[in-house]
Structure formats: C-alpha cells, structure tokens
Design an enzyme around this catalytic site. Structure first.
Site, PDB file in Angstrom:
ATOM      1  N   LYS A 187      -3.420   5.449   0.181  1.00 29.47           N
ATOM      2  CA  LYS A 187      -2.932   5.410   1.877  1.00 29.47           C
ATOM      3  C   LYS A 187      -3.727   5.462   3.181  1.00 29.47           C
ATOM      4  O   LYS A 187      -3.758   5.029   4.223  1.00 29.47           O
ATOM      5  CB  LYS A 187      -0.831   5.803   2.297  1.00 29.47           C
ATOM      6  CG  LYS A 187      -0.295   4.777   0.989  1.00 29.47           C
ATOM      7  CD  LYS A 187       1.058   5.572   1.193  1.00 29.47           C
ATOM      8  CE  LYS A 187       1.921   4.374   1.781  1.00 29.47           C
ATOM      9  NZ  LYS A 187       3.608   4.779   1.714  1.00 29.47           N
ATOM     10  N   GLY A 209       7.412   3.440  -3.309  1.00 32.50           N
ATOM     11  CA  GLY A 209       8.733   2.962  -3.896  1.00 32.50           C
ATOM     12  C   GLY A 209       9.703   3.638  -3.188  1.00 32.50           C
ATOM     13  O   GLY A 209      10.672   4.252  -2.894  1.00 32.50           O
ATOM     14  N   GLU A 230       2.029  10.465  10.666  1.00 37.19           N
ATOM     15  CA  GLU A 230       2.661   9.380  11.136  1.00 37.19           C
ATOM     16  C   GLU A 230       3.525   8.983  12.349  1.00 37.19           C
ATOM     17  O   GLU A 230       4.639   9.553  11.528  1.00 37.19           O
ATOM     18  CB  GLU A 230       2.921   7.657  10.040  1.00 37.19           C
ATOM     19  CG  GLU A 230       1.192   7.460   9.355  1.00 37.19           C
ATOM     20  CD  GLU A 230       2.128   5.908   9.265  1.00 37.19           C
ATOM     21  OE1 GLU A 230       3.127   5.274   9.066  1.00 37.19           O
ATOM     22  OE2 GLU A 230       1.671   5.761   7.915  1.00 37.19           O
ATOM     23  N   LYS A 231       3.081   8.855  13.522  1.00 33.27           N
ATOM     24  CA  LYS A 231       4.829   8.506  14.567  1.00 33.27           C
ATOM     25  C   LYS A 231       5.306   7.947  13.424  1.00 33.27           C
ATOM     26  O   LYS A 231       5.042   7.062  13.214  1.00 33.27           O
ATOM     27  CB  LYS A 231       3.454   7.587  15.782  1.00 33.27           C
ATOM     28  CG  LYS A 231       4.762   8.075  17.372  1.00 33.27           C
ATOM     29  CD  LYS A 231       4.124   8.261  18.499  1.00 33.27           C
ATOM     30  CE  LYS A 231       5.066   7.978  19.328  1.00 33.27           C
ATOM     31  NZ  LYS A 231       5.999   9.451  19.367  1.00 33.27           N
ATOM     32  N   HIS A 256      10.770  -4.500   9.479  1.00 29.12           N
ATOM     33  CA  HIS A 256      10.065  -3.988   8.585  1.00 29.12           C
ATOM     34  C   HIS A 256       9.222  -5.390   8.574  1.00 29.12           C
ATOM     35  O   HIS A 256      10.470  -6.309   7.774  1.00 29.12           O
ATOM     36  CB  HIS A 256      10.153  -3.615   7.160  1.00 29.12           C
ATOM     37  CG  HIS A 256       9.120  -3.940   6.009  1.00 29.12           C
ATOM     38  ND1 HIS A 256       8.650  -2.733   5.397  1.00 29.12           N
ATOM     39  CD2 HIS A 256       8.943  -4.483   5.654  1.00 29.12           C
ATOM     40  CE1 HIS A 256       8.044  -3.083   4.744  1.00 29.12           C
ATOM     41  NE2 HIS A 256       8.127  -4.351   4.452  1.00 29.12           N
ATOM     42  N   GLU A 289       0.973   0.046   5.104  1.00 26.75           N
ATOM     43  CA  GLU A 289       0.535  -0.549   4.250  1.00 26.75           C
ATOM     44  C   GLU A 289       0.818  -1.691   3.349  1.00 26.75           C
ATOM     45  O   GLU A 289       0.267  -2.765   3.383  1.00 26.75           O
ATOM     46  CB  GLU A 289       1.507   0.830   3.023  1.00 26.75           C
ATOM     47  CG  GLU A 289       2.530  -0.270   2.397  1.00 26.75           C
ATOM     48  CD  GLU A 289       3.255   0.271   1.036  1.00 26.75           C
ATOM     49  OE1 GLU A 289       2.115   1.015   0.717  1.00 26.75           O
ATOM     50  OE2 GLU A 289       4.327   0.386   1.213  1.00 26.75           O
ATOM     51  N   ARG A 322       0.256  -5.815  -5.825  1.00 28.36           N
ATOM     52  CA  ARG A 322       0.995  -6.847  -6.609  1.00 28.36           C
ATOM     53  C   ARG A 322       1.881  -8.082  -6.335  1.00 28.36           C
ATOM     54  O   ARG A 322       1.906  -8.340  -4.885  1.00 28.36           O
ATOM     55  CB  ARG A 322       1.423  -5.662  -7.253  1.00 28.36           C
ATOM     56  CG  ARG A 322       2.441  -4.690  -6.330  1.00 28.36           C
ATOM     57  CD  ARG A 322       3.631  -3.589  -6.807  1.00 28.36           C
ATOM     58  NE  ARG A 322       4.194  -3.068  -5.740  1.00 28.36           N
ATOM     59  CZ  ARG A 322       5.042  -2.827  -5.078  1.00 28.36           C
ATOM     60  NH1 ARG A 322       5.622  -4.595  -5.118  1.00 28.36           N
ATOM     61  NH2 ARG A 322       5.514  -2.406  -3.619  1.00 28.36           N
ATOM     62  N   VAL A 358       8.603  -7.888  -5.068  1.00 31.40           N
ATOM     63  CA  VAL A 358      10.097  -7.670  -5.444  1.00 31.40           C
ATOM     64  C   VAL A 358      10.633  -8.941  -4.756  1.00 31.40           C
ATOM     65  O   VAL A 358      11.367 -10.097  -5.885  1.00 31.40           O
ATOM     66  CB  VAL A 358      11.623  -6.610  -5.190  1.00 31.40           C
ATOM     67  CG1 VAL A 358      12.761  -6.656  -5.622  1.00 31.40           C
ATOM     68  CG2 VAL A 358      10.893  -5.665  -6.346  1.00 31.40           C
TER      69      VAL A 358
HETATM   70  P1  ADP Z   1       9.104  -4.245  -3.411  1.00 31.83           P
HETATM   71  O1  ADP Z   1       8.024  -3.449  -1.609  1.00 31.83           O
HETATM   72  O2  ADP Z   1       8.211  -4.631  -3.338  1.00 31.83           O
HETATM   73  O3  ADP Z   1      10.554  -3.792  -2.986  1.00 31.83           O
HETATM   74  P2  ADP Z   1       8.902  -0.937  -3.028  1.00 31.83           P
HETATM   75  O4  ADP Z   1       7.729  -0.232  -2.941  1.00 31.83           O
HETATM   76  O5  ADP Z   1      10.242  -1.078  -3.353  1.00 31.83           O
HETATM   77  O6  ADP Z   1       7.973  -2.027  -2.858  1.00 31.83           O
HETATM   78  O7  ADP Z   1       8.871  -0.887  -5.343  1.00 31.83           O
HETATM   79  C1  ADP Z   1       9.268  -2.246  -5.839  1.00 31.83           C
HETATM   80  C2  ADP Z   1       9.725  -1.429  -7.245  1.00 31.83           C
HETATM   81  O8  ADP Z   1       8.367  -0.769  -7.818  1.00 31.83           O
HETATM   82  C3  ADP Z   1      10.705  -0.563  -7.329  1.00 31.83           C
HETATM   83  O9  ADP Z   1      10.771  -1.058  -8.626  1.00 31.83           O
HETATM   84  C4  ADP Z   1      10.132   0.839  -7.252  1.00 31.83           C
HETATM   85  O10 ADP Z   1      11.232   1.676  -7.699  1.00 31.83           O
HETATM   86  C5  ADP Z   1       8.616   0.691  -8.140  1.00 31.83           C
HETATM   87  N1  ADP Z   1       7.511   1.770  -7.895  1.00 31.83           N
HETATM   88  C6  ADP Z   1       7.406   1.900  -7.017  1.00 31.83           C
HETATM   89  N2  ADP Z   1       6.113   2.682  -6.521  1.00 31.83           N
HETATM   90  C7  ADP Z   1       6.480   3.636  -7.380  1.00 31.83           C
HETATM   91  C8  ADP Z   1       5.733   4.563  -7.478  1.00 31.83           C
HETATM   92  N3  ADP Z   1       5.157   5.486  -7.374  1.00 31.83           N
HETATM   93  N4  ADP Z   1       6.558   5.087  -9.010  1.00 31.83           N
HETATM   94  C9  ADP Z   1       7.852   4.314  -9.384  1.00 31.83           C
HETATM   95  N5  ADP Z   1       8.258   3.041  -9.308  1.00 31.83           N
HETATM   96  C10 ADP Z   1       7.850   2.752  -8.424  1.00 31.83           C
HETATM   97  P1  ADP Z   2       6.128   2.834   0.684  1.00 33.61           P
HETATM   98  O1  ADP Z   2       5.268   3.298  -0.202  1.00 33.61           O
HETATM   99  O2  ADP Z   2       7.318   4.010   0.021  1.00 33.61           O
HETATM  100  O3  ADP Z   2       7.037   1.488   0.672  1.00 33.61           O
HETATM  101  P2  ADP Z   2       5.622   2.953   3.301  1.00 33.61           P
HETATM  102  O4  ADP Z   2       4.672   3.624   4.034  1.00 33.61           O
HETATM  103  O5  ADP Z   2       5.894   1.476   3.242  1.00 33.61           O
HETATM  104  O6  ADP Z   2       5.947   3.590   1.726  1.00 33.61           O
HETATM  105  O7  ADP Z   2       7.659   3.343   4.366  1.00 33.61           O
HETATM  106  C1  ADP Z   2       8.601   2.737   3.315  1.00 33.61           C
HETATM  107  C2  ADP Z   2       9.045   2.685   4.174  1.00 33.61           C
HETATM  108  O8  ADP Z   2       9.756   3.796   5.125  1.00 33.61           O
HETATM  109  C3  ADP Z   2       9.030   1.576   5.959  1.00 33.61           C
HETATM  110  O9  ADP Z   2       9.247  -0.026   4.988  1.00 33.61           O
HETATM  111  C4  ADP Z   2       9.781   1.886   6.470  1.00 33.61           C
HETATM  112  O10 ADP Z   2      11.118   1.235   6.732  1.00 33.61           O
HETATM  113  C5  ADP Z   2      10.038   3.453   6.653  1.00 33.61           C
HETATM  114  N1  ADP Z   2       8.418   3.729   7.848  1.00 33.61           N
HETATM  115  C6  ADP Z   2       7.280   4.095   7.149  1.00 33.61           C
HETATM  116  N2  ADP Z   2       6.239   4.189   8.289  1.00 33.61           N
HETATM  117  C7  ADP Z   2       7.153   4.358   9.134  1.00 33.61           C
HETATM  118  C8  ADP Z   2       6.683   4.725  11.194  1.00 33.61           C
HETATM  119  N3  ADP Z   2       5.298   5.287  10.864  1.00 33.61           N
HETATM  120  N4  ADP Z   2       7.696   5.002  12.178  1.00 33.61           N
HETATM  121  C9  ADP Z   2       8.976   4.662  11.050  1.00 33.61           C
HETATM  122  N5  ADP Z   2       8.940   3.475  10.202  1.00 33.61           N
HETATM  123  C10 ADP Z   2       8.675   3.638   9.332  1.00 33.61           C
HETATM  124 MG    MG Z   3       6.174   0.252   1.453  1.00 33.16          MG
END
Ligand code: ADP
Ligand code: ADP
Ligand code: MG
Length: 463
Positions: free
Chosen positions: A127, A174, A210-211, A218, A298, A302, A305
């Site tokens: 990331k 996730g 991150e701030k 989102h 990010e 892939r 969901v």
């Molecule tokens: P989406 O935007 O598709 O919902 P998510 O970040 O919520 O993306 O992840 C989709 C699926 O992948 C979920 O079932 C989540 O539990 C799984 N997942 C995502 N990242 C990971 C990880 N690093 N390790 C295990 N499972 C993950």
């Molecule tokens: P993941 O890889 O687990 O999906 P993300 O970086 O996409 O992680 O962040 C997951 C969620 O956390 C976002 O959908 C948002 O709701 C919240 N989030 C992430 N970064 C920020 C931010 N800088 N400020 C506020 N909310 C955030």
């Molecule tokens: Mg995300």
C-alpha cells in the site's frame, strides 16, 4: 500470453480451474458455463457438499478444512490444474487472489492466472508503494507518511500529520491491520500494537500513517484493462456502510457523485491504471470529502465482492470480461459505450448474530426462500439442508437489486429482503431492513461513520 491450446466457443480457454469456494466460485462457474468453458472445482474436506463442487464439471478434494491446508494450498491447487488440463485459474476474491507468489507459480506452470501479473500484484499490494506510484502519476493521495520503523521518528511525523490518524499495515487488507489514533498520548501504544498485529496477520510489520479523514464517503471505481493498454472505467460504487472497516451495503451510482466529479474520478482511475500498465479487472478505492475532494486509498487487484452492483447498472458481465482479457482478447467495450442505468444496491447477507456483537454463526439451513422478480439477483452457494461450516468467511449471500431510481431501488431491496427467508442460522437480514429505513441512509448523505453513529443512537435510545 496464453500458450497453445485455446478452445471454448469464443476461442478462449476450454477449461478453467476455480481456486475459491462459496458464492464467488458459483458465480465464476456460471460465467464459464455461459461461455462454453469447462470448469474444475477444488474443495476442502469440510466442503464436500458445497454447491460449487456439484456445479463444476470436475471436482477435486485438496485438503483439510483449514484454508491453509486447502484453499491456500498452492501446490495442491496447481497439481489439480495440471492433471485436469485447466489452462487458466480464476482466484475469485480473498484467498489467493492477491497473492503474487501464486500468480508467479501459475505462470511457471504455464497456466494463465486470471488477474494481473505477479509483479503488478506485488507493486499494488504494497500500500505504501501504491501510494507513491499514484502520487507520481498525479492521482491525489490521502495525506500521510511513508513507511516508518523508528518510534521516535513516527511520533514526530504523527504530530506533523495531526490527530486523529490511522496507522496502517503496508500489507493489510480485508479491513485488518488498521488502527486509529486520536491523540499523542495513545500514539506509542497504538503504533507498537499495530506493528505487532501486522506481523502476526500478514507476516510483515511495516506500517505507515494516514490522516484520518472524516466525514468521508468510500467511493471506488471499477475498471477493466486488456493486455494492449485499453482501459475502460465502469463508474463508481459507494461502500460507506461499513462495520469495522468491512463493507455491508454497496450502491451504484453514489448520490454524492455528480457528473462532474464522476468525470474527474474516472479520469484519475484511468490515469492510475495506465501509470502501472494494469491488466484485467481492478478497483481503485478513494475517499470523497464533503467539499468533493477525493483521495486515493488503495487499489484492489482482483474481482471485488460487490462487482455485481456495477454489472446491474452498466449491463456488463465483469467475470466474463476477466476471462476474455486473460485469454488475450481485446477489450471491445469503449468508454463512450458505458452507460449507467438507474440504481443498484447490494446487501451482504452474513451468517452472524447481531445481538451478540455480530459473532459468526454456523449450522444447517432447514428452510430457504429466495426472492425473485425483475432485476432481483441473489448470489449465493447455500441451499436447503446445507450446513454452513465454521471455517470460512461468514458471508453467505449477496442480494442485489436494480431499479430506475435510488428511491425505487431501496423499495425493491426492502421488498426482496422481507421475502428472503433463511431458517436454521442467525443472519443479518433484519439489520439490512432497518438500515434501509434509516433517514441517514435514505437521504444518501451518509458517510463511513454511519454504522457507528447508528450504534450510538441505538445505545442512547435503549438507556
Ligand atoms: P471487497 O472490497 O471486495 O469487499 P475486502 O477487502 O473486504 O474487499 O476483501 C474481500 C474478501 O477477501 C473478504 O472475504 C475478506 O475477508 C478477504 N480478504 C481480504 N484481504 C484479506 C487478507 N489479507 N487476508 C485474508 N482475507 C482477506
Ligand atoms: P483494506 O485494505 O483493509 O480494505 P483500506 O485502506 O481500503 O483497507 O481501508 C479500509 C476502510 O477504512 C476504508 O474503506 C475506509 O472506510 C477506512 N479508511 C481507510 N483509510 C482512511 C483514512 N485515511 N481516513 C478515513 N477512513 C479511512
Ligand atoms: Mg480497501
């Protein structure tokens, strides 16, 4: 490129292995069947009665119930692919879908991984590197830091960024590996525990900051790009209804995205994809603030969901396009032919106990009734008498509807939810019905704080 023996009705692959389970495995099998492609399923010992196993043309048990022994068992999966003669592997989402090593191994075995290259997964899965790449490409990025290891340096940087902020794992996903820090007093503890958590969850303790932006929505942009540099953006999805950073309800279009903002976000998305020579389906996630500034968060390399929300609005089968692109076909969808029709909403149906902190539930489905009617879609792998095993993700289905307007889509979704009956396990159907009547949701002005604000309101009401 794919070597050798392409078959199928459209000159594509003739056999694909699906390295996943549950609703997404079923979804991919359906796409293959429509395209005249044979399917190979893999499954764990706990999944011998799973729907994807019976739906596929061939099925192979590859190990024990724990994902480490089965759905993450790369050697076993590749062995089945080779033995069965599959030319490509679709990884679905989660599991191995963002695993660069697996994508590289597929290539070594001369099997096409349906997704971007191993190098691309690695580059964007980091990331921190993704943020730097996007910044350099001129895509606005959430203000924050690079990777910092030293706690004194991190503390000083945190003060510069300002509180609240998020400590995020470089390899997170996730909704895991994210920690919010509200003040300098909390910083040292949060930083160290975030690192420890990242180490144990992802085997990588690198974190950045991150701030914390609030209030924000989102908003993510779906894209498709082929092997020849053609990129098309299929518009946005709003995913602000989240619990513990995990999405619960998604919709498209977003009521906050005006045509002008959409054009800007689409332009940034195409720029992001082109900056890295992206290939296959991908999603660029942004946060949108109330002044309509948007920031890159990010990129998910892939299938998402919630991809079906986009499919319902633009009328394009994203999974079929993933397969075509991987087989070397050129993207024939052009940007001027992408239209968003009406509004679509998705509710994730999870087997969980809303009364006990959403603890996952499992057990046997002794009755199920699925809603129908025009523009109502239920993607699931459960059926009557099926036993939901305790080993996997708690999502058991996705209900998606589409209608002419947002108001009508909400109405249709409420009707569909009230018809949906699943007995035998606890699930969150009623929670969805409540959310769809919540004035903040109905107004469309909700933010990522929606679920927490709702929880606090309910607590107040009950006390
Ligand atoms: P989406 O935007 O598709 O919902 P998510 O970040 O919520 O993306 O992840 C989709 C699926 O992948 C979920 O079932 C989540 O539990 C799984 N997942 C995502 N990242 C990971 C990880 N690093 N390790 C295990 N499972 C993950
Ligand atoms: P993941 O890889 O687990 O999906 P993300 O970086 O996409 O992680 O962040 C997951 C969620 O956390 C976002 O959908 C948002 O709701 C919240 N989030 C992430 N970064 C920020 C931010 N800088 N400020 C506020 N909310 C955030
Ligand atoms: Mg995300």
């Amino acid at each position: 490129m794919v070597s050798g023996f392409k078959g199928g009705v459209f000159g594509l692959f003739s056999k694909i292995l699906i390295a996943n389970r549950g609703e997404i495995a079923v979804r991919i099998i359906r796409a293959c069947r429509e395209m005249g492609i044979s399917t190979v399923a893999i499954y764990s010992q706990a999944d011998k009665d799973a729907l994807h196993v019976t739906m596929a043309d061939e099925s192979y048990c590859i190990g024990g119930p724990q994902v480490a022994n089965s759905y993450l068992n790369m050697a076993a999966i590749l062995e089945v692919a080779v033995v069965s003669g599959a030319q490509a592997i679709h990884p679905g989402y989660g599991l191995l879908s963002e695993n660069a090593k697996f994508a590289a191994l597929c290539k070594e075995c001369n099997i096409e991984f349906i997704g971007p290259s191993a190098e691309m997964i690695e580059k964007l899965g980091d990331k921190d590197e993704a943020r730097r790449t996007m910044k350099a490409a001129g895509v606005p990025v959430t203000p924050g830091s690079d990777i910092i290891d030293d706690i004194d340096e991190a503390r000083a940087k945190a003060q510069e960024i300002g509180f609240p902020l998020l400590v995020k794992a470089r390899s997170g996903g996730g909704g895991r590996g994210i920690r919010r820090v509200d003040s300098i007093e909390e910083f040292d503890n949060a930083f160290l525990s975030a690192k420890a958590e990242a180490k144990s969850a992802f085997g990588d303790d690198a974190v950045y900051m991150e701030k914390y932006l609030f209030p924000v929505k989102h908003i993510e942009m779906q894209l498709l790009s082929d092997k020849y540099g053609n990129v098309v953006c299929l518009g946005e999805r709003e995913c602000s209804v989240q619990r513990k950073n995990q999405k619960l309800i998604e919709e498209s279009p977003s009521s906050a995205v005006t045509p002008d903002i959409r054009a800007k976000m689409m332009e940034a998305t195409v720029k992001a994809a082109k900056a890295v020579n992206y290939e296959n389906a991908g999603t660029v996630e942004f946060l949108l603030d109330k002044d309509k500034n948007f920031y890159f968060m990010e990129m998910n390399t892939r299938l998402q969901v919630e991809h079906a929300v986009t499919e319902m609005v633009v009328g394009i089968d994203i999974v079929q396009w993933q397969i075509r692109i991987a087989s070397g076909a050129k993207l024939t969808v052009t940007q001027d032919r992408v239209f968003m029709h009406g509004n679509a909403i998705e509710c994730r149906i999870n087997a969980e106990d809303a009364e006990h902190d959403f603890r996952p539930d499992c057990g046997t489905i002794d009755f199920i009734h699925v809603p129908g009617g025009p523009c109502v879609r239920f993607d699931t792998a459960i059926y009557q008498d099926y036993t939901v095993p305790p080993y996997y993700d708690s999502m058991i289905g996705k209900l998606i509807v589409q209608a002419r307007s947002r108001e009508l889509a909400i109405r249709k979704m409420k009707m569909a939810l009230s018809e949906l009956t699943i007995n035998g396990i606890k699930h969150n159907r009623d929670l969805h019905i409540d959310i769809l009547s919540d004035p903040a949701f109905v107004s469309g002005e909700y933010t990522t704080g929606f679920m927490e604000e709702r929880r606090q309101r309910m607590e107040k009401k009950n006390s």
